[in-house]
Enzyme design. Structure first.
Site, PDB file in Angstrom:
ATOM      1  N   SER A  53       0.850  -1.197   0.000  1.00 22.57           N
ATOM      2  CA  SER A  53       0.000   0.000   0.000  1.00 22.57           C
ATOM      3  C   SER A  53       0.882   1.241   0.000  1.00 22.57           C
ATOM      4  CB  SER A  53      -0.876   0.014   1.256  1.00 22.57           C
ATOM      5  OG  SER A  53      -1.524   1.272   1.377  1.00 22.57           O
TER       6      SER A  53
ATOM      7  N   TYR B  61      -2.047  -0.461  10.179  1.00 27.59           N
ATOM      8  CA  TYR B  61      -2.145  -0.943   8.787  1.00 27.59           C
ATOM      9  C   TYR B  61      -0.900  -0.534   7.998  1.00 27.59           C
ATOM     10  CZ  TYR B  61      -3.933  -1.096   3.955  1.00 27.59           C
ATOM     11  OH  TYR B  61      -4.105  -1.332   2.617  1.00 27.59           O
TER      12      TYR B  61
HETATM   13  P1  NAD Z   1     -11.458  -5.809  -0.039  1.00 22.74           P
HETATM   14  O1  NAD Z   1     -11.823  -5.641   1.380  1.00 22.74           O
HETATM   15  O2  NAD Z   1     -12.459  -5.525  -1.092  1.00 22.74           O
HETATM   16  O3  NAD Z   1     -10.873  -7.278  -0.310  1.00 22.74           O
HETATM   17  C1  NAD Z   1     -10.050  -7.920   0.610  1.00 22.74           C
HETATM   18  C2  NAD Z   1     -10.305  -9.408   0.501  1.00 22.74           C
HETATM   19  O4  NAD Z   1      -9.434 -10.094   1.430  1.00 22.74           O
HETATM   20  C3  NAD Z   1     -11.738  -9.787   0.887  1.00 22.74           C
HETATM   21  O5  NAD Z   1     -12.250 -10.699  -0.056  1.00 22.74           O
HETATM   22  C4  NAD Z   1     -11.584 -10.470   2.245  1.00 22.74           C
HETATM   23  O6  NAD Z   1     -12.543 -11.486   2.499  1.00 22.74           O
HETATM   24  C5  NAD Z   1     -10.194 -11.073   2.093  1.00 22.74           C
HETATM   25  N1  NAD Z   1      -9.591 -11.390   3.395  1.00 22.74           N
HETATM   26  C6  NAD Z   1      -9.440 -10.563   4.458  1.00 22.74           C
HETATM   27  N2  NAD Z   1      -8.866 -11.225   5.470  1.00 22.74           N
HETATM   28  C7  NAD Z   1      -8.643 -12.494   5.033  1.00 22.74           C
HETATM   29  C8  NAD Z   1      -8.079 -13.642   5.608  1.00 22.74           C
HETATM   30  N3  NAD Z   1      -7.624 -13.641   6.877  1.00 22.74           N
HETATM   31  N4  NAD Z   1      -7.983 -14.769   4.872  1.00 22.74           N
HETATM   32  C9  NAD Z   1      -8.441 -14.792   3.594  1.00 22.74           C
HETATM   33  N5  NAD Z   1      -9.005 -13.737   2.994  1.00 22.74           N
HETATM   34  C10 NAD Z   1      -9.103 -12.593   3.707  1.00 22.74           C
HETATM   35  O7  NAD Z   1     -10.160  -4.902  -0.223  1.00 22.74           O
HETATM   36  P2  NAD Z   1      -9.230  -4.506  -1.459  1.00 22.74           P
HETATM   37  O8  NAD Z   1      -9.234  -3.038  -1.512  1.00 22.74           O
HETATM   38  O9  NAD Z   1      -9.547  -5.280  -2.668  1.00 22.74           O
HETATM   39  O10 NAD Z   1      -7.818  -4.942  -0.850  1.00 22.74           O
HETATM   40  C11 NAD Z   1      -6.971  -5.886  -1.434  1.00 22.74           C
HETATM   41  C12 NAD Z   1      -5.557  -5.570  -0.992  1.00 22.74           C
HETATM   42  O11 NAD Z   1      -5.192  -4.289  -1.482  1.00 22.74           O
HETATM   43  C13 NAD Z   1      -5.360  -5.530   0.523  1.00 22.74           C
HETATM   44  O12 NAD Z   1      -4.143  -6.136   0.868  1.00 22.74           O
HETATM   45  C14 NAD Z   1      -5.330  -4.043   0.821  1.00 22.74           C
HETATM   46  O13 NAD Z   1      -4.591  -3.756   1.979  1.00 22.74           O
HETATM   47  C15 NAD Z   1      -4.640  -3.533  -0.429  1.00 22.74           C
HETATM   48  N6  NAD Z   1      -4.853  -2.099  -0.683  1.00 22.74           N
HETATM   49  C16 NAD Z   1      -6.098  -1.617  -0.971  1.00 22.74           C
HETATM   50  C17 NAD Z   1      -6.256  -0.258  -1.189  1.00 22.74           C
HETATM   51  C18 NAD Z   1      -7.585   0.356  -1.505  1.00 22.74           C
HETATM   52  O14 NAD Z   1      -7.694   1.596  -1.484  1.00 22.74           O
HETATM   53  N7  NAD Z   1      -8.616  -0.407  -1.812  1.00 22.74           N
HETATM   54  C19 NAD Z   1      -5.141   0.595  -1.123  1.00 22.74           C
HETATM   55  C20 NAD Z   1      -3.903   0.060  -0.828  1.00 22.74           C
HETATM   56  C21 NAD Z   1      -3.767  -1.295  -0.617  1.00 22.74           C
END
Ligand code: NAD
Length: 247
Positions: A142, A156
């Site tokens: 991130s 985080y």
């Molecule tokens: P999201 O919440 O839509 O998806 C996250 C997924 O991870 C969900 O399907 C959830 O069920 C799954 N998950 C969570 N804990 C879990 C576990 N213990 N075991 C198995 N599955 C698990 O979020 P997203 O935005 O798609 O995030 C995906 C990645 O991108 C994450 O690592 C997040 O930190 C990173 N990220 C997202 C953003 C953003 O703005 N959306 C920015 C920077 C980084």
């Protein structure tokens, strides 16, 4: 054919990545935690388009479940060629004074231990040292790892700092064994992760502070992940792509 495992693939960035990897010809292992219906929908979308995918349930922070997930991938009979460590959690906004030990441990368990466990099991299967065929790993970090998320999510941000360090170190450790390890650092991406805990209007406030004046779509992150996993990135390891609208 070869398998690509995407953790947290039932929605958001993981879902978009799973769909694009299927188009590239991978058999996609769609990891999900609770929502089998969402995972089944992703698989249906892939198979309807002529691709191959199967579901693998596991809480990535639980070692026993991760081992069982990799065992079930082995039973598919195709080599594991790609891992996308994507599943992550973001808790509600909080200053440091209100961070409980329980919350800190929960964030680290998924965002750090979960990534470590999946990297370890993937390396055992991909590494030339273990008679594997090589492969590639992308860790979803991130922009918060650089920016720190002060007053909001320092737990985080710190977990993503650990992901960056894991990526750098592991890339060096396994480079000679046919495995490339890279990271992506998304900024504000429109997914459900922002549904929990942000103050009203936070997403708009963050967006207007971005040089590009907009958040990103999950598909824009997925494109970078797919490229890093591909042969087009065959000389790239230990690198990070920033997907943060210029911030
Ligand atoms: P999201 O919440 O839509 O998806 C996250 C997924 O991870 C969900 O399907 C959830 O069920 C799954 N998950 C969570 N804990 C879990 C576990 N213990 N075991 C198995 N599955 C698990 O979020 P997203 O935005 O798609 O995030 C995906 C990645 O991108 C994450 O690592 C997040 O930190 C990173 N990220 C997202 C953003 C953003 O703005 N959306 C920015 C920077 C980084």
């Amino acid at each position: 054919m070869a398998i690509a495992l995407v953790t947290g693939a039932s929605r958001g960035i993981g879902r978009a990545t799973a769909l694009q990897l299927a188009v590239e010809g991978y058999t996609v292992a769609v990891n999900y935690h609770h929502n089998i219906k969402a995972a089944t929908d992703v698989i249906a979308q892939i198979t309807d388009a002529g691709g191959k995918a199967f579901a693998v349930r596991a809480d990535i922070s639980d070692e026993t479940q991760v081992l069982a997930m990799f065992d079930s991938i082995d039973r598919e009979g195709e080599p594991l060629a790609a891992l996308v460590n994507n599943a992550g959690i973001l808790c509600e906004q909080s200053t440091i004074e209100n961070l409980s030990a329980e919350r800190i441990n929960r964030v680290l368990a998924t965002n750090v231990t979960g990534y470590f466990l999946c990297c370890r099991e993937a390396v055992k299967r991909m590494s030339f040292k273990h008679h594997g065929k090589g492969g590639a790993i992308v860790n979803v970090s991130s922009a918060a790892s650089r920016l720190g998320a002060p007053g909001e999510y320092v737990d985080y941000a710190a977990s993503k700092g650990a992901v960056d360090s894991l990526t750098t170190g592991l890339a060096l450790e396994v480079a000679a064994y046919g495995i490339r390890v890279n990271g992506v650092r998304p900024g504000l991406i429109y997914t459900d992760i922002h549904a929990s805990g942000g103050e009203p209007g936070r997403v708009d406030r963050v967006k207007s502070a971005l040089p590009m004046q907009r958040g990103g779509q999950p598909e824009e992150v997925a494109q970078a992940i797919v490229w890093l996993l591909s042969e087009k990135a065959s000389y790239v390891t230990g690198s990070f792509i920033e997907l943060a609208g210029g911030k």
